[in-house]
Motif scaffolding. Sequence first.
Motif, PDB file in Angstrom:
ATOM      1  N   ARG A  48       0.830  -1.203   0.000  1.00 17.42           N
ATOM      2  CA  ARG A  48       0.000   0.000   0.000  1.00 17.42           C
ATOM      3  C   ARG A  48       0.868   1.257   0.000  1.00 17.42           C
ATOM      4  NH1 ARG A  48      -4.729  -0.127   4.331  1.00 17.42           N
ATOM      5  NH2 ARG A  48      -4.892   2.025   3.609  1.00 17.42           N
ATOM      6  N   ARG A  52       0.226   4.264  -2.424  1.00 16.48           N
ATOM      7  CA  ARG A  52       0.084   5.640  -1.922  1.00 16.48           C
ATOM      8  C   ARG A  52       0.966   6.588  -2.734  1.00 16.48           C
ATOM      9  NH1 ARG A  52      -0.878   7.076   3.576  1.00 16.48           N
ATOM     10  NH2 ARG A  52      -2.203   5.221   3.507  1.00 16.48           N
ATOM     11  N   LEU A 233       2.198   7.801   7.341  1.00 14.11           N
ATOM     12  CA  LEU A 233       1.180   6.951   6.725  1.00 14.11           C
ATOM     13  C   LEU A 233      -0.188   7.205   7.348  1.00 14.11           C
ATOM     14  CD1 LEU A 233       3.270   3.700   6.425  1.00 14.11           C
ATOM     15  CD2 LEU A 233       2.134   4.834   4.529  1.00 14.11           C
ATOM     16  N   MET A 234      -0.228   7.297   8.663  1.00  9.30           N
ATOM     17  CA  MET A 234      -1.495   7.493   9.355  1.00  9.30           C
ATOM     18  C   MET A 234      -2.081   8.866   9.059  1.00  9.30           C
ATOM     19  SD  MET A 234      -2.297   7.319  13.442  1.00  9.30           S
ATOM     20  CE  MET A 234      -1.253   8.747  13.779  1.00  9.30           C
ATOM     21  N   GLU A 237      -3.439   9.249   5.593  1.00 11.91           N
ATOM     22  CA  GLU A 237      -4.463   8.270   5.220  1.00 11.91           C
ATOM     23  C   GLU A 237      -5.743   8.988   4.802  1.00 11.91           C
ATOM     24  OE1 GLU A 237      -6.668   5.142   4.345  1.00 11.91           O
ATOM     25  OE2 GLU A 237      -4.525   5.060   4.745  1.00 11.91           O
ATOM     26  N   ASP A 240      -9.728   7.196   6.713  1.00 14.60           N
ATOM     27  CA  ASP A 240      -9.557   6.997   8.147  1.00 14.60           C
ATOM     28  C   ASP A 240     -10.391   5.866   8.746  1.00 14.60           C
ATOM     29  OD1 ASP A 240      -7.563   8.778   8.701  1.00 14.60           O
ATOM     30  OD2 ASP A 240      -8.919  10.462   8.972  1.00 14.60           O
ATOM     31  N   PHE A 243      -8.695   2.490   8.022  1.00 16.84           N
ATOM     32  CA  PHE A 243      -7.238   2.355   8.089  1.00 16.84           C
ATOM     33  C   PHE A 243      -6.850   1.270   9.071  1.00 16.84           C
ATOM     34  CE2 PHE A 243      -3.130   3.761  10.049  1.00 16.84           C
ATOM     35  CZ  PHE A 243      -2.347   3.487   8.943  1.00 16.84           C
TER      36      PHE A 243
END
Length: 255
Positions: A48, A52, A233-234, A237, A240, A243
Amino acid sequence: MISTLTKPKRLYQEIGLTLYEELRQSRFAVGDRLPPERDIAERLGVSRAVVREALIMLELMELVEIRKGSGIYLIKQPSEDTSDNKLESSLDTDDAGPFEMMQARQLLESHVAEFAATQATKKDIVKMRDALELEKQNIDVLDHKHAGDKLFHFAIAEATQNSVLVDLVKDLWERRENSPMWKQLHSHITDQAYRKKWLIDHEKILSAIQQKKPDAARLAMWRHLENVKDTLLMLSEHQDPSFDGYLFSSNPVQI
């Protein structure tokens, strides 16, 4: 994939061009939401993180819009008459993906910190402390330039007394600062609270180096840059609610 193009240098660019061609031939209309990252990653057999990066590339091409908490939307159809040469020339083949750069930094700087713990002088420790003080000031005044952060990592490299290692660390930072991909990733990040956590990480690294504990210094730097990856990454995102945080959940490198 677009068959007549020269193979790009970067994996995210290969995936990005694959998605570009799929969009050019697909049923998606402007305004449609595209499949989730997880589905794209599983179908194309990549992580991922790479997906991304590929989506950031398409965003820079102004084809898709990544909406926080919602998903990825097609905002412009790829042109049917865009030549392969024109498309290829629009790629910055020297621009590494932000997560690829982070992994390179993690592998390099963890060992730089380990070596610095065996070589650092009192003067080096003072430079690290001064860098952390500047970092605290940067955070307090919401300075987004991260000057103290950068100086801290440079001070660790300089503590190795090895100019080649210093150049390597500085080169990675320079690539980051000049990267359109990195800047686009950060355009999705508005919460700056993570910087206080990174400051705590830095204090742990300094403590290990000051105590001349190479293994502890290596581990502290590794964990810090793992935290940086996870945080980026968080915070970037775009879905959400779903995730799951598994992008870097398994790491083949043993530390």
